[in-house]
Structures are given as structure tokens and as C-alpha cells.
Design an enzyme around this catalytic site. Structure first.
Site, PDB file in Angstrom:
ATOM      1  N   LYS A  62       2.006   2.020  -5.190  1.00 51.34           N
ATOM      2  CA  LYS A  62       2.649   1.497  -6.408  1.00 51.34           C
ATOM      3  C   LYS A  62       1.770   1.652  -7.644  1.00 51.34           C
ATOM      4  CE  LYS A  62       3.056  -2.518  -4.435  1.00 51.34           C
ATOM      5  NZ  LYS A  62       2.740  -2.266  -3.022  1.00 51.34           N
ATOM      6  N   GLN A  84       2.460  -6.095  -2.993  1.00 52.78           N
ATOM      7  CA  GLN A  84       2.831  -6.059  -1.575  1.00 52.78           C
ATOM      8  C   GLN A  84       4.162  -5.303  -1.401  1.00 52.78           C
ATOM      9  OE1 GLN A  84       1.952  -9.609  -2.705  1.00 52.78           O
ATOM     10  NE2 GLN A  84      -0.087  -8.798  -2.475  1.00 52.78           N
ATOM     11  N   GLY A  90      -0.546  13.917  -4.361  1.00 48.10           N
ATOM     12  CA  GLY A  90      -2.000  13.808  -4.451  1.00 48.10           C
ATOM     13  C   GLY A  90      -2.371  12.551  -5.203  1.00 48.10           C
ATOM     14  N   GLY A  97      -4.070  -4.744  -3.982  1.00 49.21           N
ATOM     15  CA  GLY A  97      -5.102  -3.771  -4.341  1.00 49.21           C
ATOM     16  C   GLY A  97      -4.391  -2.520  -4.814  1.00 49.21           C
ATOM     17  N   HIS A  98      -4.315  -2.330  -6.105  1.00 50.19           N
ATOM     18  CA  HIS A  98      -3.568  -1.200  -6.654  1.00 50.19           C
ATOM     19  C   HIS A  98      -4.555  -0.154  -7.161  1.00 50.19           C
ATOM     20  CE1 HIS A  98       0.247  -3.866  -7.209  1.00 50.19           C
ATOM     21  NE2 HIS A  98      -0.131  -3.726  -5.962  1.00 50.19           N
ATOM     22  N   THR A 103       3.145 -12.420   3.560  1.00 49.97           N
ATOM     23  CA  THR A 103       2.306 -13.034   2.542  1.00 49.97           C
ATOM     24  C   THR A 103       2.937 -14.355   2.097  1.00 49.97           C
ATOM     25  OG1 THR A 103       1.092 -12.644   0.494  1.00 49.97           O
ATOM     26  CG2 THR A 103       3.337 -11.751   0.603  1.00 49.97           C
ATOM     27  N   ASP A 144       0.811  -1.223   0.000  1.00 48.82           N
ATOM     28  CA  ASP A 144       0.000   0.000   0.000  1.00 48.82           C
ATOM     29  C   ASP A 144       0.845   1.273   0.000  1.00 48.82           C
ATOM     30  OD1 ASP A 144      -2.278  -1.652   0.151  1.00 48.82           O
ATOM     31  OD2 ASP A 144      -1.950  -1.870   2.289  1.00 48.82           O
TER      32      ASP A 144
HETATM   33  P1  IMP Z   1      -2.233 -12.790   2.380  1.00 50.61           P
HETATM   34  O1  IMP Z   1      -1.292 -12.267   1.362  1.00 50.61           O
HETATM   35  O2  IMP Z   1      -3.672 -12.599   1.990  1.00 50.61           O
HETATM   36  O3  IMP Z   1      -1.908 -14.200   2.796  1.00 50.61           O
HETATM   37  O4  IMP Z   1      -2.062 -11.904   3.719  1.00 50.61           O
HETATM   38  C1  IMP Z   1      -0.881 -11.953   4.501  1.00 50.61           C
HETATM   39  C2  IMP Z   1      -0.550 -10.578   5.059  1.00 50.61           C
HETATM   40  O5  IMP Z   1      -0.159  -9.715   3.994  1.00 50.61           O
HETATM   41  C3  IMP Z   1      -1.721  -9.890   5.743  1.00 50.61           C
HETATM   42  O6  IMP Z   1      -1.224  -9.100   6.808  1.00 50.61           O
HETATM   43  C4  IMP Z   1      -2.271  -8.978   4.653  1.00 50.61           C
HETATM   44  O7  IMP Z   1      -2.962  -7.870   5.185  1.00 50.61           O
HETATM   45  C5  IMP Z   1      -0.993  -8.562   3.967  1.00 50.61           C
HETATM   46  N1  IMP Z   1      -1.186  -8.206   2.558  1.00 50.61           N
HETATM   47  C6  IMP Z   1      -1.356  -9.042   1.514  1.00 50.61           C
HETATM   48  N2  IMP Z   1      -1.458  -8.354   0.376  1.00 50.61           N
HETATM   49  C7  IMP Z   1      -1.343  -7.057   0.690  1.00 50.61           C
HETATM   50  C8  IMP Z   1      -1.331  -5.855  -0.070  1.00 50.61           C
HETATM   51  O8  IMP Z   1      -1.437  -5.846  -1.310  1.00 50.61           O
HETATM   52  N3  IMP Z   1      -1.168  -4.690   0.629  1.00 50.61           N
HETATM   53  C9  IMP Z   1      -1.008  -4.682   1.970  1.00 50.61           C
HETATM   54  N4  IMP Z   1      -0.998  -5.773   2.720  1.00 50.61           N
HETATM   55  C10 IMP Z   1      -1.158  -6.960   2.092  1.00 50.61           C
HETATM   56 MG    MG Z   2      -2.729  -2.051  -1.809  1.00 50.40          MG
END
Ligand code: IMP
Ligand code: MG
Length: 409
Positions: A16, A210, A398, A40-41, A225, A13
Site C-alpha cells: 500500500k 493492515q 518493482g 509498516g509502509h 488486529t 503488507d
Molecule cells: P497487532 O496489530 O500488533 O495487535 O497484531 C495483530 C496481528 O496483526 C498480528 O498477526 C500482526 O502480525 C498483524 N499485523 C498488524 N499490523 C500489521 C501490518 O501492518 N502488516 C501485516 N500484519 C500486521
Molecule cells: Mg507492512
């Protein structure tokens, strides 16, 4: 033209999506090489917000879109995004690698099941089935994207395995038919395609998902992750030689956030944290969960820059700090009475380190207009460049594409 890799330096987050979208014009293709629909981009264009979980963030610019074999692929999520792009810009030019590990409804159910087992120590996964999907790959139990299309899809052993743990497993045939329809005519060899593009003078942008601190090996394990998040993973995750990686641009937010559990040395509890969360819209783009908020952490960033081989930096969301009266930057950690700035060695004790802060003059009320940053903001950027030994070539002020300062010229 050389390729470029854009990689997150914190816990995801970092912004990117916006940076990839900003650069996409200079490239012929955008490539996702890791993670899956846990990402989530977010891209904001003309006041409209688009969130992509699987499609690369170049989707709205009619670029060639590539999803490499290191991605855990959920075909039905992909379908929704393809529909959105079709409505906005016409048919997407997408190639999915045949070797991609699939995420079926079973892996999602397994994700929730395992989180339940962890109880109070839950990771706080996105429940998108990402960890189980990579695990099933390692167990050699899950079919790949190509198996759907080539008629070699077989969930038999995976189903027997899941029946040991899970009740009420959904039947897979309907899912399979839909997933196959989504992928039909879109699968192939992404690594070979990238090399051929490069050989004919067309370059690509590698879009990391990530952040470094969520890497399965180098992150804050077990609160990470299921995949690698480092730029180093680009060649391995795509099946291309190291020389195709190109420059690495690290993306860091002017403060820090983290979603889910795990250690977070600079976490802010109280008013400033709530303010940053509200103004910075720090709610998960995938799950909607409130993100934990903290001050900028130079210790973690130095580690991330170093192990990624970052050559330049994009600093995002600086505008949010102009709405907050307090301002701190963490320069070191104190553990058991000793100070350290070595994140890697502090990792096993990260849950009980105390951040050592430098009090900075607040950015409150500053106007961040194009044509140079005001003094205190420039000072923050200078501090970052000194500490990390890399140039901050981009500053995002922004949400909109246009709110981006290029400092490399
Ligand atoms: P998973 O990737 O769904 O297995 O989640 C494992 C950890 O990574 C958790 O703390 C999620 O919130 C975090 N996480 C996974 N993908 C993202 C991302 O794109 N942005 C921020 N945190 C992420
Ligand atoms: Mg994100």
C-alpha cells in the site's frame, strides 16, 4: 476532485505504501484513518528505503498529512518519523486529531503480557500496544492526544488498573512531557479539516493500514488486529459523511503473505515459499519477522473486494513471481468433501480447508517491461479481473515508484 481510498485486501503488507506514494501527487493531503505504529509502509526512492509506521505515506511529497481519531497514536514513534521527514524534505505539515487514542509505554507492556498469557496460541502481535490501546479506549481509561496538549491528561485510573497485572511499570511523567512536546501545536479536528479541504476543491487520499483479513470483526478472528481495516471505516473513523469516501482502490499482492499466527489456506511450505520470501524480501517492516508466504487466494480476495466495495485493483510484486518456477492460484476451498468459494461462510473452518488450485503457466523468466504485459502475466491479470469483477488498473513490477504500469488508460 474526488477523494480516493487505498485499502489492503489480504493480511497487510500488500504494498500500500508504494501505491499511496505513487498516487500522492494527485492529491492535496494524505490521511491515516486506522491502526497505529503496527503498520509498516515501505517506500523506495532512488534506491533508498523509507518505512513509515504512523505518518501517512505522502510524507515525502510535501502533502498535508492528517492522522484521524481512529488511529492509536504513539507520539514518540511519530517524533522519529517527523525528524526523518524534516531532514529529507523540511518540516511536515501535520494535523493529528485531538480524539486520537494514545499508546503509552503501559499499553506496550500490556500487549506483551497478554501475548504471554496466550502461550502457543499467541496472535503474534507487533507488540506496539495497539490492541490494549483500543481496549483502554473502550474501557474509557485512556487519555487522548488532545488531553496531553490541553492539560487534561490523567492516567490515574489506568495506572491503578495496570498495577493489578503488571510489575515494574515505568513512571509516566518523562514520557508525558516528551509526548506533549511532540504534539504541541499539531492537534485539531481532522474530519472538519478534510471537509473544508474538499469544499475548497482540494482532495485527499485515505491510506488504509493492515488488510481486510486482519479486521477485528470481519477478519480471521482472533488472529486479527485491534481495529477496523475496511474502507467502510473511513467515514466512521474520521467523522465525515459517507459521500466523502470516494473511490476505493484495493491493493493485492500477486501472492499472499501473513505475519504472526492464524489460518492461512494457501500457505506454501518448502522451496517455492522460501524463494518467494527471499526474493520478495518478505520480512516484517515493523518487527523484522519472516512473513509466512502463500499462493494467490481468489476466495479471500473476492470476499475482500465485496465487503470493501472495491472499484479498482492494484496488483503488486508481480515481478517476484517471474523468479519462481512454480505458479498456482487458489480458486475454491474444499471443506469436509464439499467445495466452496464463499470465504465468509468458510471462516469458522478456515484452519482445515484445503485449497483447490488452478495450475497456471509459470511467469518464470518473463521480462515485465512497460508497454504491455507478456502473455502469461496478462492471463493472470485477466483471471483476477474475471474472478473479482473489477479492473486491475495498476500493476507494480518493482520497488521503485517508476516500476508501475498504469492499465487504466
Ligand atoms: P497487532 O496489530 O500488533 O495487535 O497484531 C495483530 C496481528 O496483526 C498480528 O498477526 C500482526 O502480525 C498483524 N499485523 C498488524 N499490523 C500489521 C501490518 O501492518 N502488516 C501485516 N500484519 C500486521
Ligand atoms: Mg507492512
Amino acid at each position: 476532485m474526488p477523494n480516493l481510498c487505498i485499502v489492503g485486501l489480504q493480511w497487510g503488507d500488500e504494498g500500500k505504501g508504494k501505491i499511496v506514494d505513487f498516487f500522492a501527487d494527485r492529491f492535496d493531503g494524505v490521511v491515516r484513518y486506522n491502526g497505529g505504529s503496527n503498520a509498516g509502509h515501505t517506500i523506495v526512492i532512488g534506491g533508498r528505503t523509507f518505512v513509515f509506521h504512523l505518518l501517512p505515506s505522502g510524507s515525502l511529497k510535501k502533502k498535508k498529512l492528517l492522522i484521524g481519531p481512529g488511529v492509536a497514536l504513539d507520539p514518540l514513534t511519530l517524533e522519529g518519523e517527523l525528524r526523518l521527514v524534516r531532514e529529507e524534505r523540511g518540516e511536515a505539515d501535520l494535523l493529528v486529531d485531538e480524539r486520537c487514542t494514545l499508546v503509552t509505554p503501559y499499553e506496550k507492556q500490556m500487549d506483551a503480557f497478554i501475548e504471554g498469557l496466550r502461550g502457543d496460541d499467541a496472535i503474534g502481535t507487533t507488540k506496539r500496544g495497539i490492541g490494549p490501546s483500543y481496549a483502554m479506549r473502550a474501557l474509557r481509561l485512556t487519555p487522548r492526544a488532545g488531553d496531553l496538549v490541553n492539560g487534561t491528561f490523567d492516567m490515574g485510573n489506568a495506572l491503578s488498573f495496570y498495577e493489578t497485572f503488571l510489575r515494574d511499570l515505568p513512571e509516566i511523567e518523562t514520557w508525558k512531557a516528551e509526548a506533549k512536546r511532540v504534539l504541541q501545536g499539531k492537534t485539531g479536528d481532522v474530519g472538519q479539516t478534510i471537509m473544508e479541504m474538499n469544499e475548497s476543491g482540494r482532495s485527499v487520499l485515505f491510506e488504509g493500514a493492515q488488510g481486510v483479513l486482519l479486521d477485528i470483526v470481519y477478519g480471521t478472528y482472533p488472529y486479527v488486529t485491534g481495529a477496523h481495516t475496511l474502507a467502510n471505516y473511513v467515514p466512521a473513523g474520521l467523522g465525515i459523511p459517507n459521500s466523502y469516501l470516494g473511490e476505493v482502490m484495493g491493493v493485492a499482492k500477486a501472492y499472499t503473505t501473513r505475519v504472526g499466527g492464524g489460518p492461512f489456506p494457501t500457505e506454501i511450505f518448502g522451496e517455492s515459499g522460501e524463494k518467494i520470501r527471499a526474493i520478495g524480501r518478505e520480512y516484517g517492516a515493523t518487527t523484522g519477522r519472516p512473513r509466512r508466504v502463500g499462493w494467490l487466494d481468489l476466495v479471500g480476495l473476492r470476499y475482500a473486494v465485496r465487503i470493501n466495495g472495491v472499484s479498482e485493483l492494484a496488483l503488486t510484486k508481480l515481478d517476484i513471481l517471474t523468479k519462481v518456477k512454480e505458479m498456482k492460484v487458489c480458486e475454491a476451498y474444499s471443506i469436509d468433501g464439499a467445495e466452496t468459494s464463499d470465504f465468509g461462510r468458510a471462516l469458522p473452518k478456515l484452519g482445515r480447508v484445503e485449497p483447490v488450485y488452478r495450475e497456471m503457466s509459470s511467469l518464470f523468466g518473463l521480462e515485465l517491461e512497460d508497454g504491455g504485459l507478456p502473455g502469461p502475466a496478462e492471463k493472470l491479470v485477466g483471471l483476477l479481473e474475471d474472478a473479482l469483477k473489477v479492473k486491475v488498473s495498476l500493476v507494480s513490477t518493482g520497488q521503485e515508484r517508476s516500476a508501475t504500469m498504469n492499465r487504466s488508460m
